[in-house]
Write a protein that holds these residues in place. Sequence first.
Motif, PDB file in Angstrom:
ATOM      1  N   TRP A  34      30.620  76.722  57.436  1.00  0.00           N
ATOM      2  CA  TRP A  34      29.799  77.498  56.505  1.00  0.00           C
ATOM      3  C   TRP A  34      29.245  78.756  57.178  1.00  0.00           C
ATOM      4  O   TRP A  34      29.044  78.798  58.392  1.00  0.00           O
ATOM      5  CB  TRP A  34      28.641  76.662  55.960  1.00  0.00           C
ATOM      6  N   VAL A  35      29.030  79.776  56.357  1.00  0.00           N
ATOM      7  CA  VAL A  35      28.415  81.029  56.805  1.00  0.00           C
ATOM      8  C   VAL A  35      27.469  81.501  55.707  1.00  0.00           C
ATOM      9  O   VAL A  35      27.853  81.529  54.533  1.00  0.00           O
ATOM     10  CB  VAL A  35      29.483  82.108  57.092  1.00  0.00           C
ATOM     11  N   ASP A  36      26.252  81.865  56.074  1.00  0.00           N
ATOM     12  CA  ASP A  36      25.285  82.438  55.146  1.00  0.00           C
ATOM     13  C   ASP A  36      25.356  83.957  55.237  1.00  0.00           C
ATOM     14  O   ASP A  36      25.327  84.516  56.347  1.00  0.00           O
ATOM     15  CB  ASP A  36      23.869  81.969  55.462  1.00  0.00           C
ATOM     16  N   LEU A  37      25.401  84.621  54.074  1.00  0.00           N
ATOM     17  CA  LEU A  37      25.568  86.064  54.033  1.00  0.00           C
ATOM     18  C   LEU A  37      24.506  86.710  53.149  1.00  0.00           C
ATOM     19  O   LEU A  37      24.048  86.129  52.175  1.00  0.00           O
ATOM     20  CB  LEU A  37      26.950  86.425  53.467  1.00  0.00           C
ATOM     21  N   ALA A  38      24.143  87.925  53.521  1.00  0.00           N
ATOM     22  CA  ALA A  38      23.255  88.754  52.719  1.00  0.00           C
ATOM     23  C   ALA A  38      23.797  90.176  52.723  1.00  0.00           C
ATOM     24  O   ALA A  38      24.591  90.551  53.592  1.00  0.00           O
ATOM     25  CB  ALA A  38      21.828  88.742  53.292  1.00  0.00           C
ATOM     26  N   ALA A  39      23.372  90.975  51.725  1.00  0.00           N
ATOM     27  CA  ALA A  39      23.786  92.376  51.695  1.00  0.00           C
ATOM     28  C   ALA A  39      23.264  93.073  52.942  1.00  0.00           C
ATOM     29  O   ALA A  39      22.155  92.783  53.430  1.00  0.00           O
ATOM     30  CB  ALA A  39      23.246  93.065  50.448  1.00  0.00           C
ATOM     31  N   ALA A  40      24.064  93.968  53.481  1.00  0.00           N
ATOM     32  CA  ALA A  40      23.619  94.724  54.646  1.00  0.00           C
ATOM     33  C   ALA A  40      22.381  95.525  54.293  1.00  0.00           C
ATOM     34  O   ALA A  40      22.181  95.935  53.136  1.00  0.00           O
ATOM     35  CB  ALA A  40      24.737  95.656  55.107  1.00  0.00           C
ATOM     36  N   ARG A  41      21.509  95.734  55.243  1.00  0.00           N
ATOM     37  CA  ARG A  41      20.279  96.476  55.010  1.00  0.00           C
ATOM     38  C   ARG A  41      20.600  97.866  54.467  1.00  0.00           C
ATOM     39  O   ARG A  41      21.405  98.599  55.024  1.00  0.00           O
ATOM     40  CB  ARG A  41      19.466  96.565  56.287  1.00  0.00           C
ATOM     41  N   ASP A  43      35.059  74.257  67.676  1.00  0.00           N
ATOM     42  CA  ASP A  43      36.136  73.479  67.074  1.00  0.00           C
ATOM     43  C   ASP A  43      35.755  73.010  65.668  1.00  0.00           C
ATOM     44  O   ASP A  43      34.577  72.735  65.380  1.00  0.00           O
ATOM     45  CB  ASP A  43      36.479  72.282  67.946  1.00  0.00           C
ATOM     46  N   THR A  44      36.762  72.893  64.811  1.00  0.00           N
ATOM     47  CA  THR A  44      36.516  72.518  63.419  1.00  0.00           C
ATOM     48  C   THR A  44      37.337  71.319  62.965  1.00  0.00           C
ATOM     49  O   THR A  44      37.255  70.932  61.793  1.00  0.00           O
ATOM     50  CB  THR A  44      36.836  73.701  62.489  1.00  0.00           C
ATOM     51  N   ALA A  45      38.148  70.747  63.835  1.00  0.00           N
ATOM     52  CA  ALA A  45      38.955  69.585  63.480  1.00  0.00           C
ATOM     53  C   ALA A  45      38.956  68.599  64.632  1.00  0.00           C
ATOM     54  O   ALA A  45      39.021  68.991  65.797  1.00  0.00           O
ATOM     55  CB  ALA A  45      40.378  70.005  63.135  1.00  0.00           C
ATOM     56  N   ASP A  46      38.901  67.329  64.313  1.00  0.00           N
ATOM     57  CA  ASP A  46      38.783  66.246  65.287  1.00  0.00           C
ATOM     58  C   ASP A  46      40.073  65.436  65.278  1.00  0.00           C
ATOM     59  O   ASP A  46      40.220  64.481  64.523  1.00  0.00           O
ATOM     60  CB  ASP A  46      37.586  65.363  64.907  1.00  0.00           C
ATOM     61  N   ALA A 101      25.322  80.506  60.440  1.00  0.00           N
ATOM     62  CA  ALA A 101      26.684  79.989  60.449  1.00  0.00           C
ATOM     63  C   ALA A 101      26.702  78.668  61.200  1.00  0.00           C
ATOM     64  O   ALA A 101      25.892  78.437  62.105  1.00  0.00           O
ATOM     65  CB  ALA A 101      27.647  80.986  61.112  1.00  0.00           C
ATOM     66  N   GLY A 102      27.623  77.805  60.833  1.00  0.00           N
ATOM     67  CA  GLY A 102      27.730  76.534  61.534  1.00  0.00           C
ATOM     68  C   GLY A 102      28.913  75.719  61.043  1.00  0.00           C
ATOM     69  O   GLY A 102      29.607  76.087  60.093  1.00  0.00           O
ATOM     70  N   VAL A 103      29.150  74.621  61.721  1.00  0.00           N
ATOM     71  CA  VAL A 103      30.155  73.631  61.342  1.00  0.00           C
ATOM     72  C   VAL A 103      29.410  72.331  61.092  1.00  0.00           C
ATOM     73  O   VAL A 103      28.595  71.908  61.922  1.00  0.00           O
ATOM     74  CB  VAL A 103      31.214  73.446  62.442  1.00  0.00           C
ATOM     75  N   LEU A 104      29.647  71.707  59.942  1.00  0.00           N
ATOM     76  CA  LEU A 104      28.933  70.475  59.624  1.00  0.00           C
ATOM     77  C   LEU A 104      29.587  69.322  60.387  1.00  0.00           C
ATOM     78  O   LEU A 104      30.473  68.648  59.880  1.00  0.00           O
ATOM     79  CB  LEU A 104      28.939  70.219  58.124  1.00  0.00           C
ATOM     80  N   TRP A 105      29.126  69.157  61.616  1.00  0.00           N
ATOM     81  CA  TRP A 105      29.667  68.144  62.531  1.00  0.00           C
ATOM     82  C   TRP A 105      28.499  67.624  63.375  1.00  0.00           C
ATOM     83  O   TRP A 105      28.354  67.990  64.535  1.00  0.00           O
ATOM     84  CB  TRP A 105      30.743  68.764  63.408  1.00  0.00           C
ATOM     85  N   PRO A 106      27.678  66.770  62.779  1.00  0.00           N
ATOM     86  CA  PRO A 106      26.551  66.215  63.547  1.00  0.00           C
ATOM     87  C   PRO A 106      27.058  65.346  64.688  1.00  0.00           C
ATOM     88  O   PRO A 106      28.149  64.769  64.636  1.00  0.00           O
ATOM     89  CB  PRO A 106      25.784  65.379  62.521  1.00  0.00           C
TER      90      PRO A 106
END
Length: 335
Positions: free
Chosen positions: A324-331, A274-277, A300-305
């Motif tokens: 948020w999602v962290d991305l890198a170029a495919a191998r 979930d991303t909304a409260d 990847a994650g949702v900033l919801w401590p």
Amino acid sequence: MATYGAALSREGPGLLLRDIREGEAQARAAARVVAEAAPDILLLTDFDYDWEGRALDAFAGLVAEAGHPLPHRFALRPNAGMATERDLDGDGRRGEADDAQGWGRFAGDGGLALLSRHPIDAESARDFSDLLWRDLPGSRAAEAGLSEAARAVQRLSSTGHWAVEVRPAGAAPLTLLAFAATPPVFDGPEDRNGRRNADEIRFWRLFLDGAFGPAPERRFVLLGNANLDPVDGEGRHAAIRALLADPRLQDPRPESAGARAAADAAHAGDPALDTADWDGPGNLRVHYVLPSADWRVTGAGVLWPEAGALAEAAAAAGPHRLVWVDLAAARGAPP
């Protein structure tokens, strides 16, 4: 890469800029959340637009003060609050928030905005926000209870649909597909908003099919507020499930401990996503960051401590949580 519905919209033009300049607590809390997440590229939804971008500049200043400069900015006038001079909702009155192209109390109410560490190619940006709803292939507009006069002017986008290139130094450009859809509620048995929400989401599958000109084949990210959960709450859930299942995209399924702890017992979906409260409809997954299939997702994650000062700041900023999602170029692929 992140998207955040930071509730940076106010009741009239200029009020957001005033609040940011005066150090209003909610705006500062939102800036802290962004700085803690430290995205390279951020799409803000529900951010008031002004012609000179002063509010966006001021908010970027708050984020920089909190420790995370994002020097490049981009925004276009949204459909939200754009007057039509028609009685779109059929209540016999004109000029109300429901008669704008997208619900809005004034022009620019609750738009989209991009902040980035990397240069944004504003000149090549494509804005599909003027597409009439009735002109979308397979449009649901005819069943939405709109008059013929309303259908002649009603745009698909309640806020906007953009394709914008970002150009990181030393790397190939990437394309952002940004949007925010109308909530599938606040209507009647005709399900006007539910139908429009589903079509706003379906637009992207048609776009990737090439229905609106050349579509990027690699290094793109679709992100924003779909206002639709795959399982729970109101709306036509098949629309977002079809987007999540599209083989041209991947769903990193960002999670958070805070969402898991705030689970709604009556909901069927995974509460960690979930991303909304919200108090009324309960917590839902409505914000998405969906990279193209050629990216390598590294986090990847949702900033919801679950608790603590950052959890308090996230709650003070509004009901939405940053995704948020962290991305890198495919191998084996170029950087």
